[in-house]
Design a protein around this motif. Structure first.
Motif, PDB file in Angstrom:
ATOM      1  N   GLN A 131     -39.981  26.442 -22.696  1.00  0.00           N
ATOM      2  CA  GLN A 131     -38.869  27.242 -23.233  1.00  0.00           C
ATOM      3  C   GLN A 131     -37.518  26.778 -22.705  1.00  0.00           C
ATOM      4  OE1 GLN A 131     -39.772  31.454 -24.332  1.00  0.00           O
ATOM      5  NE2 GLN A 131     -41.072  31.389 -22.511  1.00  0.00           N
ATOM      6  N   ARG A 132     -37.413  25.471 -22.424  1.00  0.00           N
ATOM      7  CA  ARG A 132     -36.164  24.967 -21.849  1.00  0.00           C
ATOM      8  C   ARG A 132     -34.976  25.181 -22.785  1.00  0.00           C
ATOM      9  NH1 ARG A 132     -39.741  20.938 -19.494  1.00  0.00           N
ATOM     10  NH2 ARG A 132     -39.405  20.821 -17.228  1.00  0.00           N
ATOM     11  N   ASN A 133     -35.200  25.169 -24.105  1.00  0.00           N
ATOM     12  CA  ASN A 133     -34.066  25.355 -25.016  1.00  0.00           C
ATOM     13  C   ASN A 133     -33.426  26.727 -24.861  1.00  0.00           C
ATOM     14  OD1 ASN A 133     -36.430  26.482 -26.009  1.00  0.00           O
ATOM     15  ND2 ASN A 133     -35.958  26.091 -28.144  1.00  0.00           N
ATOM     16  N   ALA A 134     -34.169  27.706 -24.381  1.00  0.00           N
ATOM     17  CA  ALA A 134     -33.580  29.017 -24.095  1.00  0.00           C
ATOM     18  C   ALA A 134     -33.156  29.117 -22.636  1.00  0.00           C
ATOM     19  CB  ALA A 134     -34.585  30.124 -24.429  1.00  0.00           C
ATOM     20  N   VAL A 135     -33.980  28.578 -21.746  1.00  0.00           N
ATOM     21  CA  VAL A 135     -33.704  28.673 -20.311  1.00  0.00           C
ATOM     22  C   VAL A 135     -32.413  27.955 -19.944  1.00  0.00           C
ATOM     23  CG1 VAL A 135     -34.512  27.930 -18.037  1.00  0.00           C
ATOM     24  CG2 VAL A 135     -36.105  29.006 -19.641  1.00  0.00           C
ATOM     25  N   GLY A 156     -31.718  36.536 -29.527  1.00  0.00           N
ATOM     26  CA  GLY A 156     -32.830  36.441 -28.599  1.00  0.00           C
ATOM     27  C   GLY A 156     -34.008  35.648 -29.110  1.00  0.00           C
ATOM     28  N   PHE A 157     -34.357  35.815 -30.404  1.00  0.00           N
ATOM     29  CA  PHE A 157     -35.484  35.083 -30.941  1.00  0.00           C
ATOM     30  C   PHE A 157     -35.068  33.769 -31.578  1.00  0.00           C
ATOM     31  CE2 PHE A 157     -38.822  37.911 -30.140  1.00  0.00           C
ATOM     32  CZ  PHE A 157     -38.383  39.208 -30.347  1.00  0.00           C
ATOM     33  N   GLU A 158     -33.839  33.647 -32.001  1.00  0.00           N
ATOM     34  CA  GLU A 158     -33.348  32.428 -32.644  1.00  0.00           C
ATOM     35  C   GLU A 158     -34.298  31.968 -33.747  1.00  0.00           C
ATOM     36  OE1 GLU A 158     -32.371  29.384 -29.851  1.00  0.00           O
ATOM     37  OE2 GLU A 158     -31.555  30.805 -28.436  1.00  0.00           O
ATOM     38  N   PHE A 159     -34.517  32.841 -34.736  1.00  0.00           N
ATOM     39  CA  PHE A 159     -35.479  32.520 -35.781  1.00  0.00           C
ATOM     40  C   PHE A 159     -35.114  31.219 -36.470  1.00  0.00           C
ATOM     41  CE2 PHE A 159     -36.128  37.326 -36.314  1.00  0.00           C
ATOM     42  CZ  PHE A 159     -37.068  37.320 -35.308  1.00  0.00           C
ATOM     43  N   PRO A 160     -36.071  30.282 -36.587  1.00  0.00           N
ATOM     44  CA  PRO A 160     -35.767  28.975 -37.132  1.00  0.00           C
ATOM     45  C   PRO A 160     -35.926  28.897 -38.640  1.00  0.00           C
ATOM     46  CG  PRO A 160     -37.978  28.987 -36.277  1.00  0.00           C
ATOM     47  CD  PRO A 160     -37.421  30.349 -36.028  1.00  0.00           C
ATOM     48  N   VAL A 161     -36.263  30.001 -39.282  1.00  0.00           N
ATOM     49  CA  VAL A 161     -36.444  29.964 -40.727  1.00  0.00           C
ATOM     50  C   VAL A 161     -35.500  30.968 -41.359  1.00  0.00           C
ATOM     51  CG1 VAL A 161     -38.854  29.254 -40.555  1.00  0.00           C
ATOM     52  CG2 VAL A 161     -38.300  31.671 -40.663  1.00  0.00           C
ATOM     53  N   GLN A 164     -32.453  36.156 -19.241  1.00  0.00           N
ATOM     54  CA  GLN A 164     -31.047  36.536 -19.164  1.00  0.00           C
ATOM     55  C   GLN A 164     -30.319  35.514 -18.299  1.00  0.00           C
ATOM     56  OE1 GLN A 164     -30.227  40.920 -18.692  1.00  0.00           O
ATOM     57  NE2 GLN A 164     -32.378  40.965 -18.098  1.00  0.00           N
ATOM     58  N   PRO A 165     -29.000  35.432 -18.422  1.00  0.00           N
ATOM     59  CA  PRO A 165     -28.254  34.489 -17.577  1.00  0.00           C
ATOM     60  C   PRO A 165     -28.438  34.800 -16.104  1.00  0.00           C
ATOM     61  CG  PRO A 165     -26.895  35.254 -19.408  1.00  0.00           C
ATOM     62  CD  PRO A 165     -28.136  36.102 -19.411  1.00  0.00           C
TER      63      PRO A 165
END
Length: 705
Positions: free
Chosen positions: A359-363, A126-131, A331-332
């Motif tokens: 937030q398109r990378n998640a949407v 859900g958060f896709e932590f980048p670090v 959510q989908p």
């Protein structure tokens, strides 16, 4: 054992009673202040506003944040002393984790944590932590803190509880949260001047503060169900709109192009022009299904128009300041990309700006796309910068053509052009606008806009000419998202300028004028010209019918609404002037609420929405080192899927001393001078976003010589 037991017994209650007062004051007043400052410090280097500047500029907002922290601990104060200390310790850890999570989300999506993120804890990504997190160090730190805290509790003496004071503090804290949430009998948010920046959530955090902004967004997430919403009502809606089976045999490519701020310049009056700025648009529109599209937005709100065109849902069922991409698409949900992927299509989204924008990378993943080619994965003339100019449409066209060539399946491509995006400056001359047109205050802005739209039209022509030369059929849906917003908009649009509209907020006809944009649906194999006015959320129904792919209840309702003779869902701002909603429109509102805000009964009736688990950024799913060589002067690597601004990372540190060359679509060569590297150096190639988050990276290789 006995010596240890004696030692521990000596420690029990060894601290003086005045120490209890110190700890109590700290937990009630000082620890909330410390956590506030730490959390704001965690995020503010991402927001370009230091803590000190924020406090000085927004002292009331700082105070409100502090009171929220105080109240969180104050609610716990009713507990017995040692239990209160224990729960305060846990509260401290939770709030610090909340601050860290906000920083991580800012790095990847440029947005703060919202209430919906807590609803998605079951989704680990859900958060896709980048670090990368050093779990060993973190675990050790937590264990050490717990031991120290437990020992401190053990050493505390017993002392009489002041239950009256504890009760008053707890009740006052609860009452504060009631007032904060209900704005009764007064509004703390209004007193502090909190902002609702639903278009740019990070700006709200920057100005409001982390915790106060979270409260603002939490209150905005409450959406009341429409009248009659229930599981039985949803079942009846599904029965009323049966979905026809797929009749698609030819499976043409389908390309959506949402063109930023695009309107026909002749809308301003063709008498002001000496030459047509958009000949390609005019040519292809005239030979296609075309007409007026009634945009829900004016001057901005691109993501909302995009939301309607991809899902078939309508902004008229929401408050006008809502931004579904920011608030609700966690959510989908059923959308056109997922319908195409079920038919064997490859679904690709393209936008030349940052992947985190709206937030398109998640949407896009939740809408069913396979991949998203953002600006970070394009070979732009210069890297994107927040607040800088948007990329030219050349890169969008290149990405579309490269996608069509690279994929083996039929394609659904959704591309957002950006070249005509505001701001528009004062440009003294244009080859299209007459030099004596309008006034000297209005004409320069029109010059700049028209030249930008002309460049967008040039790329439109290049794309469609290329598609005409291909054997496979391609359907292109082109539309403008909204009218442009000018610095002197009232003058340019009004009687002193183009006289297009004078009072578009107070006059119904002016409002319609300012929400009317052009669209066309074109086929590379030719189509019968047809004039039809629509709203963006009718597009999924039109496209599923044209291609013969299987739709869903939403497209079936859209088709019904159009067959009833409706051009749009009535604008909610004009209930007296617009026709009332039909049964089909009310049914669409029920389904929209169910998917976005409700119990998702539709999932039980039609099944879960399929998403692409291997969704990735960029056309290529990885950065792959194809070849590495050493010349007399350089180390050289050939990579697949590495865009122009990929960083060469040496021993964990990005280096600027390298060259880049595009060899062919998808292949690039990176060179680093020999004197910049040494044997044994660890080399990796990484694509970063503007926040420093890692979007994609290659395997690490070690220099052997």
């Amino acid at each position: 054992m006995r010596k240890g037991g004696v030692f521990m017994n000596r420690l029990n209650g060894i601290l003086p009673k005045w120490f209890l007062s110190v700890i109590t004051v700290a937990t009630v007043f000082l620890i909330p202040l410390a956590i506030l400052l730490v959390n704001e410090w965690l995020v503010r280097d991402m927001l370009n506003m230091p803590v000190t500047e924020w406090i000085a500029s927004f002292d009331k907002r700082f105070l409100l944040n502090y009171v929220i922290y105080l109240a969180l601990f104050g609610v716990l104060y009713i507990l017995p002393r040692k239990l209160y200390y224990t729960m305060s310790f846990l509260m401290t850890l939770v709030l610090l984790v909340f601050g860290i999570a906000n920083r991580f989300k800012l790095e990847l999506r440029s947005a703060p944590v919202t209430l919906d993120d807590f609803r998605l804890f079951r989704e680990v990504t859900g958060f896709e932590f980048p670090v990368e997190i050093n779990l060993g160090v973190l675990t050790a730190g937590v264990i050490f803190s717990v031991i120290v805290f437990a020992l401190l509790l053990y050493m505390l003496p017993k002392k009489r509880e002041w239950w009256g004071v504890k009760f008053i503090v707890c009740v006052a804290s609860v009452l504060f949260f009631f007032v904060l949430w209900t704005d009764r009998p007064f509004s703390p948010a209004q007193y502090a001047g909190l902002q609702k920046t639903l278009w740019k959530l990070e700006v709200g955090m920057k100005n409001n503060g982390m915790l106060a902004n979270f409260v603002v967004l939490a209150k905005e997430s409450e959406v009341k169900p429409p009248k009659g919403y229930s599981e039985q009502a949803i079942e009846q809606v599904v029965k009323r709109y049966p979905v026809a089976d797929s009749t698609s045999n030819n499976k043409p490519n389908v390309i959506y192009i949402m063109s930023e701020s695009f309107i026909d310049p002749y809308t301003f009056g063709d008498q002001h022009f000496q030459k047509d700025p958009v000949p390609n648009f005019r040519k292809y529109s005239d030979e296609s299904i075309h007409g007026t599209m009634y945009s829900s937005e004016f001057g901005g709100g691109t993501a909302n128009v995009e939301f309607e065109a991809l899902t078939g849902f309508s902004m008229q069922f929401m408050r006008p300041d809502y931004v579904p991409y920011q608030l609700f698409l966690h959510q989908p949900i059923p959308a056109l990309p997922s319908l195409f992927t079920q038919e064997g299509y490859e679904a690709t989204a393209i936008h030349g700006y940052f992947a985190w924008f709206y937030q398109r990378n998640a949407v896009y993943k939740n809408l069913g796309f396979h991949q998203y080619i953002s600006g970070e994965f394009m070979d732009l003339e210069k890297p994107n910068t927040p607040g800088g100019a948007f990329p030219t449409d050349k890169h969008m066209t290149d990405a579309i053509l490269e996608t069509l060539k690279y994929t083996s399946s039929p394609d659904f491509i959704h591309a957002v052009s950006t070249e005509a995006h505001m701001p528009y400056g004062r440009q003294q001359e244009s080859e299209f606008v007459k030099s004596d047109a309008l006034t000297d205050e209005v004409r320069p802005y029109l010059n700049d806009y028209v030249d930008k739209v002309h460049e967008a039209d040039r790329e439109l022509g290049r794309l469609l000419e290329a598609l005409e030369s291909q054997e496979e059929e391609t359907i292109v849906v082109f539309w403008g998202d909204h009218l442009p917003s000018f610095p002197n908009g009232n003058e340019l649009y009004g009687p002193l300028g183009t006289d297009l509209a004078e009072d578009w907020n107070g006059d119904y006809q002016d409002f319609l004028t300012m929400h009317s944009v052009p669209y066309f649906v074109w086929s590379s194999k030719g189509s019968e010209p047809k004039q039809q006015n629509i709203s963006p959320n009718f597009l999924p129904a039109i496209i599923t019918e044209l291609t013969g792919i299987e739709g869903n209840a939403i497209t079936a309702i859209g088709q019904t609404v159009m067959e009833e003779g409706n051009e749009r869902i009535p604008f909610a701002q004009w209930p007296d002037q617009e026709q009332p909603q039909t049964l089909a429109m009310e049914d669409l509102q029920l389904i929209q609420h169910d998917w976005l805000h409700g119990e998702r009964y539709m999932e039980e009736l039609v099944g879960e929405v399929a998403i692409q688990e291997d969704f990735h950024l960029g056309l290529y799913d990885s950065l792959e080192i194809i070849e590495s060589t050493v010349t007399e002067t350089n180390y050289e690597w050939v990579l697949q899927g590495a865009p122009k601004y990929t960083k060469v990372v040496v021993n964990g540190e990005p280096t600027e001393s390298f060259g880049w060359q595009r060899l062919e679509p998808g292949l690039s060569k990176f060179t680093v001078p020999l004197d910049q590297l040494s044997k044994g150096d660890q080399i990796q190639f990484i694509v970063y976003n503007s926040r420093g988050g890692e979007l994609m990276k290659s395997k690490t290789v070690e220099l052997e010589k």
